[in-house]
Structures are given as structure tokens and as C-alpha cells.
Design a protein around this motif. Structure first.
Motif, mmCIF file in Angstrom:
data_model
loop_
_atom_site.group_PDB
_atom_site.id
_atom_site.type_symbol
_atom_site.label_atom_id
_atom_site.label_comp_id
_atom_site.label_asym_id
_atom_site.label_seq_id
_atom_site.Cartn_x
_atom_site.Cartn_y
_atom_site.Cartn_z
ATOM 1 N N GLN A 163 -1.032 3.783 2.019
ATOM 2 C CA GLN A 163 -1.550 2.692 2.915
ATOM 3 C C GLN A 163 -0.321 1.635 3.484
ATOM 4 O O GLN A 163 -0.894 0.629 3.413
ATOM 5 C CB GLN A 163 -2.770 2.122 2.106
ATOM 6 N N ASP A 207 -9.591 -1.229 2.799
ATOM 7 C CA ASP A 207 -8.596 -0.717 3.754
ATOM 8 C C ASP A 207 -8.527 0.839 4.015
ATOM 9 O O ASP A 207 -8.902 1.310 5.039
ATOM 10 C CB ASP A 207 -7.061 -1.056 3.412
ATOM 11 N N ARG A 208 -8.814 1.711 2.911
ATOM 12 C CA ARG A 208 -8.845 3.167 2.940
ATOM 13 C C ARG A 208 -10.201 3.280 3.625
ATOM 14 O O ARG A 208 -10.158 4.246 4.332
ATOM 15 C CB ARG A 208 -8.763 3.723 1.317
ATOM 16 N N LEU A 226 -0.127 -2.131 4.924
ATOM 17 C CA LEU A 226 -1.514 -3.007 4.457
ATOM 18 C C LEU A 226 -1.004 -4.505 4.335
ATOM 19 O O LEU A 226 -2.120 -5.241 4.545
ATOM 20 C CB LEU A 226 -2.090 -2.549 3.056
ATOM 21 N N LYS A 264 -6.818 7.708 9.324
ATOM 22 C CA LYS A 264 -5.954 6.277 9.596
ATOM 23 C C LYS A 264 -5.814 5.615 10.799
ATOM 24 O O LYS A 264 -4.627 5.423 11.184
ATOM 25 C CB LYS A 264 -4.887 6.492 8.582
ATOM 26 N N TYR A 268 -6.131 2.378 13.068
ATOM 27 C CA TYR A 268 -6.167 0.912 12.713
ATOM 28 C C TYR A 268 -6.263 0.367 13.963
ATOM 29 O O TYR A 268 -5.502 -0.676 14.465
ATOM 30 C CB TYR A 268 -4.757 0.604 12.068
ATOM 31 N N GLY A 282 0.765 -1.151 0.232
ATOM 32 C CA GLY A 282 0.063 -0.019 0.050
ATOM 33 C C GLY A 282 0.638 1.295 0.062
ATOM 34 O O GLY A 282 0.298 2.251 0.214
#
Ligand code: ZN
Length: 290
Positions: free
Chosen positions: A182, A236-237, A185, A244, A246, A177
Motif C-alpha cells: 500500500q 485504504d485497502r 499511504l 488500486k 486512487y 504502507g
């Protein structure tokens, strides 16, 4: 043999302790173990007992190629890392990449030796191990010394490379990513997604399909992996949001968005490993293995 195995084990442990964690271009080691275990369960009855006699050995050895990579061991094709992927979308050809040469010599001729090795060698490495397995299966059937142990070891290594081809990010340039903001990833896909949600995946009964040409088969696997990456990038985005973050909420949203793809690739990988080992045995003449 035992001294050798111990040396490898010590080297692997040292590598873990000494080296910084490389960007993992791989399923996690634990995912490899789980996929290999399921594939062993699904082998045809003619060879299931032979390979499962050393079940724990095979499951553990199926992570070895990643340990070689970490420990910086080199094989005949060169350093180990490029053996684990092929960035098929980085070769100037449009999907489904039918114009990418399937022969290694033609591939090198087209892109040059340096670029060819940067792009990756997974289909050819898989073929190399597969061919060795065919020979070892014959030798095992003839009762030759090391024939049986080589057949089991090579089948475990074949499992590793076949499994790697099923990770979407082993087939593309944007493997972590990193090109789309990203980064990380790769690990989020294999830990946050695969390991955290393994228990919720529907693992279907193993389906053995004939494989005529292992290299062509691996190209097909990689083309499909590349096709799946945009959906995983999108999931994921969206799961991470603009900040962002996680955390647990991300993990749940990512599963909702990409869990079906992960589940599909896990099932595909298990089928493919069992099918590849079976194909090698058939190519060896379907001998009786004890
Ligand atoms: Zn690998």
C-alpha cells in the motif's frame, strides 16, 4: 536574527527546489499550520494573548522541523529525520509496548545506538524542546533579551513534534504502507484524507489536560497511534479495491472508512499541543507573560 531567519528561509526554498521530495513522514506542512492555529486559539486565557501576539510567526514556524529535515540540518541528537517518529512496533515488544524503555540511555542500551536511532527519537526530542521552552518562559517573564521570542519559537517547535506523534504512521514500521503493498499511504492519509476533507471534520472546543511528564505523554500518544494503524490500513485497502485506483471514488470511500480516525487524531493533536504549551508554562511557575 533577521539575517538568520532569511538564511533559513532561503535554505528551505532551495531545499524544496533542489532535493527530490522525500517520503514524507509527517503531516503535510499545511496540516501542521492548521493544527497549530487551532491550538493557539485554545490556549488558557493567561497565556493566549502572549502567544497570539506573534500568531502568524508561530503558525509558520511550526513547520520548521520538517524544513530542517528536508534541508538536512543536524541537531544535538544527530540528523533530524528520526526526531519525527518512533516505530514502537518494531522493537520486539507486544502492544501496548510497556516494555519499551522510556529512558533514552536504557533504550540505547537495549537496542544499540544504530538501531535506536533507526527506530526513532520522537519522545526524547519532544522532551528536549519542552525543557527549553520551560527555560524560555521563565526568561520571558524576567524580561530577558530574546526570552519572549524564544518562548514563542520553542512553543511552535513543540507543537510540531506533538502533532507528529498523532499521525498513526509515525508510530509504526509500516509507515508508508510499503510492507503491505500500500505504498503511498502516508501521503494519501494526509492529503487525500485530511486536507480534502478538512472542512467536514467536526473540530471540538480545545480541552486542556494536565501533562505531568511530556516524554511519558508522547509514549502514550504513540501507543495510541500504533493501535489505530490497522484500521487505516484496512480502510485504504478496501477503498482502493483490487485495481488500486486512487481517484475521487477512492477518496470518498477512504473518508468513509478512516475519516473518523483522522478527525479524532486532528482533535487529539490540537488538544495535546495546547496542553503541552500550557504544561511548560505551569512548570515554569505559571509566570505572568506580557
Ligand atoms: Zn515532522
Amino acid at each position: 536574527m533577521h539575517v538568520y531567519m532569511r538564511t533559513v528561509a532561503v535554505a528551505a526554498v532551495l531545499a524544496w527546489l533542489v532535493l527530490p521530495a522525500p517520503i514524507a513522514r509527517a503531516w503535510g506542512l499545511d496540516v501542521h499550520r492548521r493544527l497549530t492555529e487551532r491550538a493557539l486559539d485554545g490556549l488558557p486565557v493567561e497565556i493566549r494573548a502572549f502567544f497570539n501576539e506573534q500568531r502568524a510567526f508561530m503558525i509558520e514556524r511550526s513547520v520548521d522541523p520538517d524544513l530542517w529535515r528536508i534541508a538536512d540540518l543536524r541537531g544535538r541528537l544527530g540528523e533530524e529525520p528520526p526526531n519525527h517518529f518512533l516505530d514502537i512496533d518494531d522493537l520486539g515488544e507486544p502492544p501496548p509496548f510497556t516494555n519499551v524503555p522510556r529512558e533514552w540511555d536504557a533504550f540505547v542500551a537495549r537496542y544499540g545506538e544504530k538501531e535506536a536511532n533507526i527506530a526513532g527519537r520522537l519522545p526524547w526530542r519532544t522532551e528536549e524542546i519542552y525543557d527549553k521552552l520551560v527555560v524560555a518562559v521563565r526568561e520571558a517573564a524576567e524580561g530577558r533579551q530574546y526570552g519572549a521570542s524564544n518562548a514563542r519559537y520553542l512553543a511552535a517547535l513543540l507543537a510540531h513534534y506533538v502533532e507528529d506523534g498523532h499521525v498513526p504512521f509515525h508510530a509504526v514500521r509500516n509507515y508508508d504502507g510499503q510492507l503491505t503493498g500500500q505504498r503511498g499511504l502516508h501521503a494519501r492519509f494526509e492529503t487525500a484524507l485530511i486536507l480534502d476533507h478538512w472542512g467536514s471534520f467536526a473540530l471540538r472546543p480545545v480541552v486542556i489536560s494536565p501533562i505531568e511528564d511530556i516524554r511519558a505523554f508522547m509514549f502514550d500518544v504513540l501507543v495510541e497511534s500504533a493501535r489505530l494503524t490497522p484500521a487505516v490500513l484496512d480502510a485504504d485497502r478496501e477503498a482502493a479495491g483490487p485495481d488500486k485506483v486512487y481517484g475521487a471514488a477512492y477518496s470518498e470511500r477512504f473518508r468513509a472508512g478512516a475519516g473518523a480516525i483522522a478527525e479524532q487524531r486532528v482533535n487529539d493533536a490540537i488538544d495535546a499541543v495546547a496542553s503541552a504549551i500550557t504544561a511548560a508554562w505551569r512548570e515554569a511557575g505559571s509566570p505572568k507573560l506580557r
